[in-house]
Design a protein around this motif. Structure first.
Motif, short mmCIF file in Angstrom:
data_model
loop_
_atom_site.label_atom_id
_atom_site.label_comp_id
_atom_site.label_asym_id
_atom_site.label_seq_id
_atom_site.Cartn_x
_atom_site.Cartn_y
_atom_site.Cartn_z
N ALA A 59 -6.31 80.16 -105.70
CA ALA A 59 -6.04 79.51 -104.27
C ALA A 59 -6.21 78.12 -104.42
N GLU A 60 -6.98 77.39 -105.35
CA GLU A 60 -7.18 76.16 -105.73
C GLU A 60 -5.93 75.55 -106.42
N LEU A 61 -5.42 76.03 -107.21
CA LEU A 61 -4.48 75.59 -107.73
C LEU A 61 -3.07 75.75 -107.11
N GLU A 62 -3.19 76.37 -106.21
CA GLU A 62 -1.70 76.68 -105.07
C GLU A 62 -2.12 75.48 -104.17
N GLY A 63 -3.07 75.12 -103.51
CA GLY A 63 -3.16 74.00 -102.72
C GLY A 63 -2.62 74.17 -101.47
N ALA A 64 -2.71 75.47 -100.78
CA ALA A 64 -2.11 75.62 -99.53
C ALA A 64 -3.04 75.92 -98.52
N GLY A 65 -4.47 75.56 -98.76
CA GLY A 65 -5.53 76.00 -98.02
C GLY A 65 -6.04 77.35 -97.93
N ARG A 66 -5.55 78.22 -98.79
CA ARG A 66 -6.17 79.36 -98.84
C ARG A 66 -7.07 79.40 -99.87
N THR A 67 -8.02 80.50 -99.61
CA THR A 67 -9.19 81.03 -100.23
C THR A 67 -9.14 82.21 -101.16
N GLU A 68 -10.19 82.35 -101.97
CA GLU A 68 -10.32 83.75 -102.48
C GLU A 68 -10.05 84.99 -101.55
#
Length: 251
Positions: A59-68
């Motif tokens: 999620a962090e690497l994606e950078g789309a504002g999503r979380t685990e």
């Protein structure tokens, strides 16, 4: 290599851990005796903790504002990329034991290799997972010996579970284009090399447990492409119920 390929790789590994961790959690209050009930749930917690690390990184690497939590609770069945062996119903205790042994042996060698990843975050998660996997394998190996070389009934159930699960193990070692690309850059693990270590260990233990190595057969895979058995949908209906019924809730 793109950042998205690492996101996908981390998500796959997180899905493997989350789904099998949930299956193990289903033994809570259902274990054959209290100590084993607690041991199984502790193993489940190890898997879920591993899932959190992989999915948080994705999620962090994606950078789309999503979380685990978004990745665990709001994706649909086809968006999950776990291997099929992890989603099969828990079955009886012999089935769970055999699955754990086969997966634990794979995980130990897989994470030992992933420690050398050029992605430092994946390597760090792997280093923690190796320690857990050593304990998991020691425990599942002991149970394989106790059940396989135990009573006539425990032997029969263990052999049946081994026969039923064997066809799913081939998917553990399949390299698709995404993982092959990441292998070339030193990020991913060579699953074929893992197999060279996995097969002798598994074969030796099966013999020691007085079990018969199943005849080779391969069942259709597809987990990495989001093609699953009917069982995953039922699992997710339970796993995701609260978040889907009451979206956005936080503890």
């Amino acid at each position: 290599m793109s950042k998205q390929t690492i996101v996908e790789y981390a998500t796959r590994l997180g899905d493997d851990a989350l789904i099998l961790g949930h299956r193990l959690s289903e033994w809570c209050s259902n274990g054959p005796f209290l100590e084993e009930d607690i041991a199984t749930i502790n193993t489940s917690l190890d898997y879920i903790g591993r899932a959190r690390m992989f999915l948080s990184y994705a999620a962090e690497l994606e950078g789309a504002g999503r979380t685990e939590d978004d990745l665990a609770y709001t994706r649909d069945c086809r968006d999950f990329k776990n291997l099929l062996i992890n989603e099969l119903p828990r079955g009886d205790f012999a089935f769970t034991t055999v699955r754990q042994f086969l997966v634990d042996a794979f995980n130990l060698f897989f994470f030992e290799a992933l420690v050398g990843s050029t992605d430092t975050q994946l390597a760090a998660i792997a280093a923690k997972s190796v320690k857990e996997s050593r304990y998991h394998l020691r425990r599942s190996r002991d149970w394989m010996l106790r059940l396989g070389d135990g009573t006539e009934e425990s032997h029969r159930r263990t052999q049946t579970a081994l026969d039923d699960l064997w066809g799913y193990t081939d998917e553990l070692f399949h390299m698709d284009p995404l993982e092959s690309e990441l292998l070339d850059t030193g990020v991913a693990v060579d699953r074929a090399a893992v197999r060279l270590r996995w097969e002798p260990l598994v074969t030796e233990l099966i013999d020691a447990a007085t079990l018969q190595l199943p005849q080779p057969y391969t069942l259709p895979g597809g987990g990495r492409q989001g093609v699953h058995t009917e069982h995953l949908g039922h699992l997710l209906a339970e796993l995701q119920f609260v978040q889907r019924a009451y979206p956005g809730l936080q503890w």
